[in-house]
Design an enzyme around this catalytic site. Structure first.
Site, PDB file in Angstrom:
ATOM      1  N   HIS A 131      -6.094  -3.382  12.300  1.00 58.39           N
ATOM      2  CA  HIS A 131      -5.894  -3.123  10.868  1.00 58.39           C
ATOM      3  C   HIS A 131      -6.303  -4.350  10.049  1.00 58.39           C
ATOM      4  CE1 HIS A 131      -3.611  -1.752   7.230  1.00 58.39           C
ATOM      5  NE2 HIS A 131      -3.438  -3.060   7.083  1.00 58.39           N
ATOM      6  N   GLU A 132      -5.885  -5.531  10.480  1.00 55.28           N
ATOM      7  CA  GLU A 132      -6.209  -6.746   9.732  1.00 55.28           C
ATOM      8  C   GLU A 132      -7.706  -7.062   9.769  1.00 55.28           C
ATOM      9  OE1 GLU A 132      -4.163  -7.950   7.757  1.00 55.28           O
ATOM     10  OE2 GLU A 132      -2.466  -6.780   8.494  1.00 55.28           O
ATOM     11  N   HIS A 135      -9.473  -5.008   7.268  1.00 53.86           N
ATOM     12  CA  HIS A 135      -9.441  -5.621   5.932  1.00 53.86           C
ATOM     13  C   HIS A 135     -10.578  -6.624   5.777  1.00 53.86           C
ATOM     14  CE1 HIS A 135      -5.999  -3.911   4.009  1.00 53.86           C
ATOM     15  NE2 HIS A 135      -5.123  -4.342   4.901  1.00 53.86           N
ATOM     16  N   GLU A 206      -5.014  -0.149   1.861  1.00 58.70           N
ATOM     17  CA  GLU A 206      -4.216  -0.038   3.082  1.00 58.70           C
ATOM     18  C   GLU A 206      -4.573   1.226   3.856  1.00 58.70           C
ATOM     19  OE1 GLU A 206      -2.172  -2.254   4.511  1.00 58.70           O
ATOM     20  OE2 GLU A 206      -2.823  -3.577   2.898  1.00 58.70           O
TER      21      GLU A 206
END
Length: 286
Positions: A131-132, A135, A206
């Site tokens: 997930h990071e 980003h 997100e």
């Protein structure tokens, strides 16, 4: 594509709001000054936001020898995502959370707390780091910095205007239309609108990072499980004197909101509702 389109519209709205408030309080000159000030602040956030955030949380860079498992996961995910491997940091805090920072994929860093390492399994940590890295890949770290900077400039201009009204009026506009109603809209409602737009951008990014991260690690269920544990862990976290505590200005950077919500939590959420994120992840098939 839908999330990116929404983000573009929201950023354009923020920029337009900044131009309007600058024009209202200072005419054409005020509009130009507001725009130039935003450019300068965005330049600073572009180059230094990662350094500032990492120092704020006393993050310590770790080597592969110090944390081989963490580096292995990051290396594998970076390869799968076609990204340069980011630097890896650890934050000494029992708060279970993680964030990414950096102006672009070539100058990125991921940070995890000691709390998240103690709470999650390897597969769940992999989901979080995916997930990071999503980003980073989507350049959300830069988008968030720009949105926060513009919203901050709007709030600051509105604060100056309120003080100017108290100590002798605003002045400097090209016309005198709008009166007290226009002043209230620009000095009070505009910063509120800017904050809501900034938070909407954060929530939109997100969802995009959840999708891209799940696609990257091929384990949407692992990220879903991690989010459930992190939501519970952060809501019940009791910090000690040794723990680095989250700041409101950077809450949007973490994978789940590190701050306990109050009465207006639903309106001023920095993140989507965790249950909705989990449901979307559990419906994914790769």
């Amino acid at each position: 594509m839908k999330n990116m389109f929404k983000t573009t519209i929201l950023l354009a709205s923020l920029t337009g709001l900044l131009v309007l408030i600058g024009n209202y309080f200072g005419g054409t000159g005020g509009m130009i000054i507001a725009f130039l000030f935003a450019v300068i602040m965005n330049f600073g956030s572009y180059w230094y936001s990662d350094t500032i955030v990492l120092k704020m949380y006393k993050a310590r860079e770790v080597t592969p020898a110090e944390s081989p498992n963490l580096h292995r996961i990051v290396s594998d995910l970076a390869m799968k995502g076609g990204l340069p491997k980011p630097k890896v940091y650890i934050v000494e805090s029992g708060m279970p959370n993680a964030f990414a920072t950096g102006r672009n994929p070539q100058h990125a860093a991921v940070a995890v707390t000691t709390g998240i390492l103690n709470l999650l399994s390897n597969e769940e940590i992999e989901g979080v780091l995916a997930h990071e890295l999503a980003h980073v890949k989507n350049r959300d770290t830069l988008i968030s910095a720009v949105a926060a900077t513009i919203a901050g400039v709007i709030t600051m201009l509105a604060t100056w205007a309120r003080w100017a009204a108290i100590f002798g009026g605003i002045g400097g506009r090209d016309d005198d239309n709008g009166g007290i109603v226009g002043f209230i809209v620009m000095a009070v409602l505009a910063p509120l609108a800017a904050t809501l737009i900034q938070l909407a951008i954060s929530r939109s990014r997100e969802f995009a990072a959840d999708y891209e991260g799940a696609r990257m690690c091929k384990k949407p269920w692992a990220l879903a499980n991690a989010l459930e544990k992190l939501e519970y862990g952060n809501s019940h976290f009791q910090p000690s004197n040794r723990d680095v505590q989250a700041k409101e200005t950077t809450a949007h950077m973490f994978i789940v909101n590190p701050l306990k919500g109050g009465v207006l939590q639903s309106l001023f959420r920095t993140h989507p509702v965790t249950d909705e994120r989990v449901n979307r992840l559990r419906a994914m098939r790769f």
